[in-house]
Design a protein around this motif. Sequence first.
Motif, PDB file in Angstrom:
ATOM      1  N   GLY A   8       0.759  -1.309   0.116  1.00  0.00           N
ATOM      2  CA  GLY A   8      -0.067   0.070  -0.001  1.00  0.00           C
ATOM      3  C   GLY A   8       0.722   1.257   0.026  1.00  0.00           C
ATOM      4  N   CYS A   9       1.629   1.389  -1.113  1.00  0.00           N
ATOM      5  CA  CYS A   9       2.692   2.579  -1.171  1.00  0.00           C
ATOM      6  C   CYS A   9       2.366   3.795  -1.165  1.00  0.00           C
ATOM      7  N   GLY A  10       1.223   3.951  -1.835  1.00  0.00           N
ATOM      8  CA  GLY A  10       0.581   5.245  -1.988  1.00  0.00           C
ATOM      9  C   GLY A  10       1.471   6.131  -2.990  1.00  0.00           C
ATOM     10  N   PRO A  11       1.681   7.321  -2.603  1.00  0.00           N
ATOM     11  CA  PRO A  11       2.467   8.287  -3.764  1.00  0.00           C
ATOM     12  C   PRO A  11       3.671   8.195  -3.851  1.00  0.00           C
ATOM     13  N   ARG A  62      16.699  -3.004  -1.726  1.00  0.00           N
ATOM     14  CA  ARG A  62      16.064  -3.006  -2.779  1.00  0.00           C
ATOM     15  C   ARG A  62      14.541  -3.159  -2.732  1.00  0.00           C
ATOM     16  N   ILE A  63      13.783  -2.135  -3.095  1.00  0.00           N
ATOM     17  CA  ILE A  63      12.472  -2.003  -2.442  1.00  0.00           C
ATOM     18  C   ILE A  63      11.552  -1.861  -3.657  1.00  0.00           C
ATOM     19  N   THR A  64      10.468  -2.524  -3.333  1.00  0.00           N
ATOM     20  CA  THR A  64       9.169  -2.678  -4.341  1.00  0.00           C
ATOM     21  C   THR A  64       8.073  -2.073  -3.532  1.00  0.00           C
ATOM     22  N   GLY A  65       7.382  -1.136  -4.117  1.00  0.00           N
ATOM     23  CA  GLY A  65       6.022  -0.763  -3.562  1.00  0.00           C
ATOM     24  C   GLY A  65       4.856  -1.056  -4.316  1.00  0.00           C
ATOM     25  N   PHE A  66       3.849  -1.710  -3.616  1.00  0.00           N
ATOM     26  CA  PHE A  66       2.806  -2.422  -4.302  1.00  0.00           C
ATOM     27  C   PHE A  66       1.572  -1.607  -3.920  1.00  0.00           C
ATOM     28  N   ASP A  67       1.015  -1.276  -4.793  1.00  0.00           N
ATOM     29  CA  ASP A  67      -0.496  -0.368  -4.534  1.00  0.00           C
ATOM     30  C   ASP A  67      -1.482  -0.816  -5.758  1.00  0.00           C
ATOM     31  N   ASN A  68      -2.792  -0.350  -5.655  1.00  0.00           N
ATOM     32  CA  ASN A  68      -3.450  -0.786  -6.785  1.00  0.00           C
ATOM     33  C   ASN A  68      -4.268   0.414  -7.275  1.00  0.00           C
ATOM     34  N   SER A  69      -3.925   1.550  -6.629  1.00  0.00           N
ATOM     35  CA  SER A  69      -4.650   3.015  -7.171  1.00  0.00           C
ATOM     36  C   SER A  69      -3.813   3.466  -8.268  1.00  0.00           C
ATOM     37  N   PRO A  70      -4.364   3.629  -9.488  1.00  0.00           N
ATOM     38  CA  PRO A  70      -3.584   4.133 -10.616  1.00  0.00           C
ATOM     39  C   PRO A  70      -2.982   5.512 -10.294  1.00  0.00           C
ATOM     40  N   MET A 122      -2.230   6.815  -7.455  1.00  0.00           N
ATOM     41  CA  MET A 122      -0.903   6.903  -6.524  1.00  0.00           C
ATOM     42  C   MET A 122      -0.042   6.214  -7.161  1.00  0.00           C
ATOM     43  N   LEU A 123      -0.097   5.250  -7.988  1.00  0.00           N
ATOM     44  CA  LEU A 123       0.844   4.578  -8.740  1.00  0.00           C
ATOM     45  C   LEU A 123       1.731   5.594  -9.822  1.00  0.00           C
ATOM     46  N   ALA A 124       0.877   6.397 -10.382  1.00  0.00           N
ATOM     47  CA  ALA A 124       1.368   7.500 -11.347  1.00  0.00           C
ATOM     48  C   ALA A 124       2.284   8.480 -10.419  1.00  0.00           C
ATOM     49  N   ALA A 125       1.835   8.711  -9.206  1.00  0.00           N
ATOM     50  CA  ALA A 125       2.524   9.689  -8.488  1.00  0.00           C
ATOM     51  C   ALA A 125       3.780   9.187  -8.189  1.00  0.00           C
ATOM     52  N   ALA A 179      10.422   6.713  -8.533  1.00  0.00           N
ATOM     53  CA  ALA A 179      11.084   5.422  -8.903  1.00  0.00           C
ATOM     54  C   ALA A 179      12.431   5.502  -8.995  1.00  0.00           C
ATOM     55  N   GLY A 180      13.365   4.745  -8.624  1.00  0.00           N
ATOM     56  CA  GLY A 180      14.948   4.755  -9.048  1.00  0.00           C
ATOM     57  C   GLY A 180      15.420   3.589  -9.251  1.00  0.00           C
ATOM     58  N   ARG A 181      16.525   3.531  -9.200  1.00  0.00           N
ATOM     59  CA  ARG A 181      17.256   2.039  -9.425  1.00  0.00           C
ATOM     60  C   ARG A 181      16.998   1.109  -8.553  1.00  0.00           C
ATOM     61  N   SER A 182      16.887   1.401  -7.339  1.00  0.00           N
ATOM     62  CA  SER A 182      16.555   0.498  -6.267  1.00  0.00           C
ATOM     63  C   SER A 182      15.240   0.643  -5.847  1.00  0.00           C
ATOM     64  N   VAL A 183      14.279   1.283  -6.475  1.00  0.00           N
ATOM     65  CA  VAL A 183      13.025   1.434  -5.924  1.00  0.00           C
ATOM     66  C   VAL A 183      12.159   1.271  -7.004  1.00  0.00           C
ATOM     67  N   ARG A 184      11.063   0.482  -7.134  1.00  0.00           N
ATOM     68  CA  ARG A 184      10.175   0.064  -8.202  1.00  0.00           C
ATOM     69  C   ARG A 184       8.908   0.067  -7.672  1.00  0.00           C
ATOM     70  N   PHE A 185       7.653   0.180  -8.463  1.00  0.00           N
ATOM     71  CA  PHE A 185       6.327   0.202  -8.051  1.00  0.00           C
ATOM     72  C   PHE A 185       5.653  -0.797  -8.937  1.00  0.00           C
TER      73      PHE A 185
END
Length: 266
Positions: free
Chosen positions: A45-48, A63-71, A73-76, A81-87
């Motif tokens: 539920g990573c939000g923005p 190495r971090i992955t954010g999970f969310d189902n809000s388009p 929030m994911l767009a924000a 996002a970066g090399r070690s962070v993805r959504f």
Amino acid sequence: MASAQHLRWDPAQYQRHGRHRSRPLTELVARVPELPSRPRIADLGCGPGGPTVSLLERWPDARITGFDNSPEMLAAAEATAGRSVRFVEADLASWRPAEPWELLIANAALQWVPDHHLRFPEWVAGLAPGGVLAFQVPGNFAAPSHRLMREVAERPRWRARLAGVLRAADPVLTPEGYLAALAPLCPEVDVWETTYLHRLAGEDPVLDWVSGTGLRPALTALEDDPAARDAFVAEYAAELRAAYPADAHGTVFPFRRIFAVARRAR
């Protein structure tokens, strides 16, 4: 953010009280025990995205992955996002760990997942040995901010249109309930609660706060009828002003939160 699939989120509105909202995450992260180098972290539920990226302050090699189902929030989040962070898009009501994680963390998200405590066995099983499940949820659903929202929605004018839209009065467990749910799964469990006394400024600040979170289901349900939406908000705002009167220093908004940190056996 989490599993409320039909909600329309507004990342900018959500982040308007970012300074207050970030403090519980900071205090939750501080209680997470040491993790191995280059930990794999899932933010449920990573939000923005900003709170997800902030985890690098404690674990800079993670190495971090954010999970969310809000388009929305994911767009924000993609902007952070970066090399070690993805959504990744995912619904926490059905999400399953596909790889072992050193940390599963959820910041003010699980309250949107009905019966989320029933997911704990599967989530803990998805942790690496010694891995950690850490989360915080609002514990203020009996407070005026939420009780009045439900009461206004039950008035004759709104009952048919908002029936079943708002969350029930108890979408989270008590601290004792979380301890009971986690103790059979993890040998190390730390559960606590804190009530923050947020001092908010501006006109109708409590309404402004909940407009980014708890009020989203009603706002979404009425979005096709702006006049009705504005009328509902006006009724609710009047109740909030009486419940949270302003003084010369602003408006005090008590906010209880429940925290848990559970470590799987090594």
